[in-house]
Design a protein around this motif. Structure first.
Motif, PDB file in Angstrom:
ATOM      1  N   GLN A 359       0.851  -1.182   0.000  1.00 18.05           N
ATOM      2  CA  GLN A 359       0.000   0.000   0.000  1.00 18.05           C
ATOM      3  C   GLN A 359       0.895   1.244   0.000  1.00 18.05           C
ATOM      4  N   HIS A 402      -8.385  -0.115  -0.857  1.00 16.91           N
ATOM      5  CA  HIS A 402      -8.466  -0.203  -2.318  1.00 16.91           C
ATOM      6  C   HIS A 402      -7.647   0.891  -2.980  1.00 16.91           C
ATOM      7  N   TRP A 403      -7.816   2.126  -2.520  1.00 19.22           N
ATOM      8  CA  TRP A 403      -7.135   3.245  -3.172  1.00 19.22           C
ATOM      9  C   TRP A 403      -5.664   3.302  -2.796  1.00 19.22           C
ATOM     10  N   ARG A 405      -3.871   0.590  -2.408  1.00 19.21           N
ATOM     11  CA  ARG A 405      -3.295  -0.424  -3.289  1.00 19.21           C
ATOM     12  C   ARG A 405      -3.127   0.118  -4.702  1.00 19.21           C
ATOM     13  N   GLN A 406      -4.130   0.872  -5.177  1.00 19.00           N
ATOM     14  CA  GLN A 406      -4.024   1.467  -6.506  1.00 19.00           C
ATOM     15  C   GLN A 406      -2.835   2.432  -6.582  1.00 19.00           C
ATOM     16  N   LEU A 409       0.375   0.420  -6.908  1.00 19.67           N
ATOM     17  CA  LEU A 409       0.564  -0.072  -8.274  1.00 19.67           C
ATOM     18  C   LEU A 409       0.944   1.060  -9.220  1.00 19.67           C
ATOM     19  N   ALA A 410       0.267   2.214  -9.067  1.00 23.66           N
ATOM     20  CA  ALA A 410       0.570   3.350  -9.949  1.00 23.66           C
ATOM     21  C   ALA A 410       1.985   3.869  -9.724  1.00 23.66           C
ATOM     22  N   THR A 452      -5.858   7.486 -11.768  1.00 20.70           N
ATOM     23  CA  THR A 452      -5.961   6.029 -11.684  1.00 20.70           C
ATOM     24  C   THR A 452      -6.018   5.528 -10.245  1.00 20.70           C
ATOM     25  N   CYS A 453      -5.718   6.391  -9.290  1.00 23.35           N
ATOM     26  CA  CYS A 453      -5.705   5.927  -7.900  1.00 23.35           C
ATOM     27  C   CYS A 453      -6.535   6.831  -6.992  1.00 23.35           C
TER      28      CYS A 453
END
Length: 561
Positions: A359, A402-403, A405-406, A409-410, A452-453
């Motif tokens: 995260q 969720h955000w 984690r996004q 990844l971003a 995207t996040c």
């Protein structure tokens, strides 16, 4: 003494000018002023060319009654209130010497927890403090390992460990909570005793910075231990032990630690902070009542501090009495969302603040000097359980995860954060490179598209708010300003409701407190709430009812969040 408020003088004045202004304002002879103390000093920068210092002063004058009578009806001239702290019980040592005495347990060693423990210890009640993380010096090493090497310790980081999340922050020490008993003064006085500069007692927006907070929490720990309190580090509370009483009510009887040890306790203060997600889940599973509550999500934005100084003060070199400029901004977007600045850190840095693997979370931090190149602040958008994360008390945590984690990844993994220039964000294009503003987040950032996040409604609200903020603060939407994501830990995503006696509404002996339980929003308000619940516990141990002011404070803290 007489308290004189709203006395205004220009920057650069001397003590003689201040004394003269007091005499003129009170309408007394110069020799009738026997002395004065600055209780509060702030500033009014609404007119950049005429910034004024604003004083609240406690004045010793000859024939104070006559002076007060002459100013009857003047709300800026009144008797000085008594802000001394008084313990709610005087027989704590006797209570703690009883054969059947069960020591109160405090879970969490952040500002709420250590202030609760300190007051209990000062009353002779010998609390046990359970902290899942490490002592503050070891915790600092672990935190720097994430910032410098991308190595995360889930039990020792910005969120967990001695001192709480506020240790790695700007160290702001002001709050808007109702405080009729002057608990905030008690917090500040204890901080000064622990090594904070005395100016925090009178500056209207005091702060101490991270490094000073580290030594302060060590001094407070030493006092608690000297008074009979006991710290247990690496003590993860896995389970709250609850039994049903003869009257059918749920009653706390102790806690079980991760190593299986059981600590018996009939009074447990829950000061776990807003990021103890596993503990929230455990409490929910054990039947403790909790409710989803609103919080906010967004980004950190960075500008050169000089841009903010010029916009606020009209100069790149502010008067020392002002320090590095800060700001507070808000906007109501057309999609109905509130957008506002959060935890503004002048001359500070953006820091990695996750407590979970995989995260990315951002926060702001600054040292006492506030001398770093950039200013930063959270720019966040309000979210609500009814609209954005329905599904029960723990749904807000799932939404945050969720955000986060996004964002991980971003950022490309390795705890790098996604970043974008304001110019690119407003234009709706990903950033492929950054400009003149160097981001301070470590271990590093990845230029990308923050859309995207973040939820679509957050992106829409931010794109609408930024030009509005620029009209209020020239340069705020400069193309090269850097936005780094994501800011999700603005406050607890849930509340653990308590009654006017400070106890959980469905679990007797459990005292939800501080930011994690939804009753505070920063270091000072968390410390204030720690004192409130410590008094409630002490009165319960003494077999005495909680008085009206304590009851009122409990409920006002609930309403404030």
């Amino acid at each position: 003494m007489i308290r004189l408020t709203e006395l205004r003088l220009p920057l650069g004045h001397d003590r003689e000018t201040l004394e003269k202004a007091i005499v003129e304002r009170l309408g007394i002879a110069p020799d009738a002023l026997e002395g004065f103390e600055v209780f509060r000093r702030g500033h009014d920068a609404r007119r950049r060319g005429r910034i004024m210092l604003v004083y609240t002063l406690d004045c010793r004058v000859r024939d104070a009654d006559a002076v007060l009578a002459a100013h009857a009806g003047d709300r800026n001239v009144a008797p000085t209130p008594d802000t001394r702290y008084r313990f709610c019980i005087e027989d704590g040592t006797q209570i703690a010497s009883r054969p059947d005495y069960s020591r109160p347990v405090v879970i969490g060693a952040g500002p709420c927890g250590f202030m609760a423990a300190l007051v209990l210890a000062q009353m002779g009640l010998r609390p046990i403090i359970l902290e899942r993380g490490k002592v503050v010096r070891e915790r600092t090493v672990d935190t720097f390992a994430l910032w410098r090497k991308s190595i995360l310790d889930p039990e020792s980081n910005v969120q967990f460990g001695e001192g709480g999340a506020g240790t790695f922050s700007d160290g702001k020490l002001y709050s808007r909570v109702s405080d009729p008993r002057h608990y905030g003064r008690k917090v500040l006085e204890e901080f000064v005793r622990a090594g904070a500069p005395e100016e925090i007692l009178y500056l209207s927006h005091p702060h101490v910075g991270t490094f000073r907070l580290v030594s302060m929490v060590e001094h407070i720990r030493a006092e608690i231990e000297a008074l009979g309190g006991e710290y247990r580090f690496g003590a993860h509370v896995d389970e709250l032990l609850v039994e049903q009483g003869a009257d059918g009510a749920r009653q706390v009887v102790g806690v079980r630690l991760g190593d299986g040890e059981v600590i018996a306790a009939g009074h447990v203060i829950l000061a776990i902070g807003h990021s103890a997600r596993d503990t929230f889940a455990s409490l929910h599973a054990s039947g403790v009542e909790m409710q989803a509550k609103p919080f906010s999500i967004g980004v950190r934005i960075e500008h050169p501090q000089s841009v903010i100084d010029v916009a606020r003060y009209g100069t790149r070199t502010p008067d020392p009495a002002l320090g590095a400029a800060d700001y507070s901004l808000s906007y109501q977007a057309s999609n109905g969302r509130s957008v506002y600045s959060f935890c503004m850190c002048p001359g500070g840095t953006v820091v990695a603040a996750t407590s979970e693997e995989g995260q990315v979370v951002t926060n702001g931090m600054s040292q006492y000097s506030r001398a770093e190149r950039n200013a930063n602040a959270g720019i966040v958008v309000g979210v609500s359980p009814e609209v954005d994360y329905p599904g029960g008390p723990l749904a807000g945590i799932a939404f945050q995860r969720h955000w986060e984690r996004q964002a991980f990844l971003a950022g490309g993994g390795c705890y790098f954060a996604p970043a974008q220039t304001v110019g690119d964000f407003l234009a709706g294009r990903p950033s492929t490179a950054l400009g003149a503003v160097t981001p301070s987040y470590r271990p590093g950032v990845t230029p990308t598209d923050l859309a995207t996040c973040l939820p679509d409604f957050v992106v829409t609200a931010l794109r609408e708010a930024l030009p509005s903020f620029d009209r209020k603060l020239d340069g705020f939407s400069m193309n090269d300003a850097v936005m780094t994501g994501v800011e999700t830990r603005t406050s607890s995503p849930l509340r653990i409701p308590r009654g006017a006696d400070g106890q959980s509404v469905n679990t007797r002996g459990l005292y939800p407190a501080g930011e994690g339980a939804g009753y505070a929003g920063g270091i000072l308000s968390a410390g204030i709430d720690g004192i409130r619940v410590a008094e409630a516990v002490a009165l319960s141990l003494a077999g005495r009812p909680v008085d009206g002011l304590v009851r009122k404070g409990m409920m006002q803290a609930s309403e404030a969040r």
